[in-house]
Design a protein around this motif. Structure first.
Motif, short mmCIF file in Angstrom:
data_model
loop_
_atom_site.label_atom_id
_atom_site.label_comp_id
_atom_site.label_asym_id
_atom_site.label_seq_id
_atom_site.Cartn_x
_atom_site.Cartn_y
_atom_site.Cartn_z
N LEU A 30 -0.52 -2.04 -5.96
CA LEU A 30 -1.90 -2.10 -5.49
C LEU A 30 -2.50 -3.48 -5.76
O LEU A 30 -3.27 -4.01 -4.94
CB LEU A 30 -2.72 -1.02 -6.20
N PHE A 79 1.40 6.25 -7.30
CA PHE A 79 -0.02 5.97 -7.51
C PHE A 79 -0.40 5.97 -8.99
O PHE A 79 -1.15 5.12 -9.46
CB PHE A 79 -0.88 6.98 -6.75
N TRP A 118 0.94 4.11 -2.88
CA TRP A 118 0.71 5.52 -2.56
C TRP A 118 1.81 6.41 -3.16
O TRP A 118 1.53 7.50 -3.68
CB TRP A 118 0.65 5.71 -1.06
N GLY A 151 2.98 1.60 -9.29
CA GLY A 151 1.98 1.78 -8.24
C GLY A 151 0.78 0.87 -8.43
O GLY A 151 0.23 0.32 -7.47
N LEU A 180 0.83 -1.21 0.00
CA LEU A 180 0.00 0.00 0.00
C LEU A 180 0.86 1.26 0.00
O LEU A 180 0.53 2.25 -0.66
CB LEU A 180 -0.93 -0.01 1.21
N ALA A 181 1.98 1.22 0.73
CA ALA A 181 2.87 2.39 0.74
C ALA A 181 3.50 2.62 -0.62
O ALA A 181 3.58 3.76 -1.10
CB ALA A 181 3.96 2.18 1.80
#
Length: 322
Positions: free
Chosen positions: A102, A93, A90, A98, A86-87
């Protein structure tokens, strides 16, 4: 580019362009991939493989060290991987890295749910694992706008629905003959297909054709199997199912022949029609001479195959191709 490809193909078939000059013509027309396009393709390909190998390494690590790890160590490692994914998503993104991170977070969410259920023996049915998993990654799919997450979500829904009806859920009595999961999958996959195609035309959220093609394959397989069942057992209500099947085939033809121009979709529809029609022919021929039935079905398949190939080739020549 598509106009140049169509024109070059026409010149090649008519003899205006010699075959030995085809590579040169491709280079002049700019059809061959540029170094920048090759680099972008390799970056995405290697990124996808790296993400898949990383997830596989997590699975192998747990398999090899399962007995050596305690309960909280296992939970901690899974949650650490989820947090790191998740980091990374982020921080990157709007980039492919990214979206891959995800997707990894979506997969690890299912791993965490599965291990939690195994450790504490919650007594939940199997379908609840996949349904909960799909519900938890739905916000990630909406926020991340990643095709891989939407495909994962579609797979989870296609697994959860049959498991739910197999467990004797509350909705299992809505239909009389037990075919409701197949019809529900048909409706869900085609609704997802329509939404995918619409969103792709509105904004560039879901690039590529793998997603809609897989959804169309799942939805088409569901209605084709139902039609085959009713063709082979006409007493179970053939007319309503045949009406739905013909409406589905007509919709595929109208959309992907005259609007979106996807040869894969048309080929799948043609293959389904060939299988259903051949099965119907065999159903009504095998009451008599078996040899005559086999010969007639073989002849029918050859005629259908030749006609399908000719039609698909004609469609391929007519529509632009990227």
């Amino acid at each position: 580019m598509s106009l140049d490809k169509t024109r070059l193909r026409h010149w090649l078939e008519s003899g205006v362009l010699p075959p030995e000059h085809l590579d040169t013509a491709f280079g002049i027309a700019g059809i061959e991939p540029t170094p920048a396009q090759w680099r972008r393709f390799l970056e995405r390909f290697l990124l996808f493989n790296a993400g898949a190998l990383l997830l596989a390494s997590v699975a192998f690590f747990f398999a090899a060290n399962w007995d050596a790890l305690g309960r909280f160590a296992r939970f901690g490692l899974i949650e650490l991987g989820l947090a790191l994914s998740l980091a990374a998503a982020w921080l990157r993104f709007d980039r492919p890295a990214g979206k891959m991170a995800l997707t990894a977070a979506g997969v690890l969410t299912g791993v965490l749910l599965a291990y939690f259920g195994q450790t504490y023996q919650t007594g939940a049915d199997t379908w609840q694992l996949f349904a909960t998993w799909a519900g938890l990654i739905l916000p990630l799919a909406l926020l991340g706008r990643a095709a891989s997450l939407w495909l994962l979500l579609a797979v989870l829904v296609n697994v959860a629905v049959p498991l739910y009806y197999g467990s004797g859920g509350v909705l299992s009595g809505w239909f009389a003959r037990g075919d409701e999961p197949v019809w529900l999958l048909f409706l869900l996959n085609n609704a997802g297909l329509a939404l995918w195609e619409w969103k792709t035309r509105q904004v560039d959220w879901l690039p590529g054709r793998s997603g809609p093609r897989l959804l169309a394959l799942a939805g088409g397989a569901a209605v084709s199997l139902q039609t085959l069942e009713k063709v082979l057992n006409p007493d179970m209500g053939l007319l309503p199912v045949l009406t739905v099947y013909l409406a589905w085939a007509g919709a595929i033809l109208a959309v992907y022949r005259y609007r979106l121009h996807d040869l894969f979709m048309l080929a799948g529809m043609v293959f389904s029609v060939m299988v259903v029609s051949t099965s119907a022919l065999g159903k009504y021929l095998f009451h008599g001479d078996g040899l005559f039935a086999f010969l007639t079905m073989s002849l029918w398949m050859m005629v259908c195959s030749a006609a399908a190939v000719r039609w698909l080739k004609a469609v391929f020549r007519e529509v632009p191709h990227e």
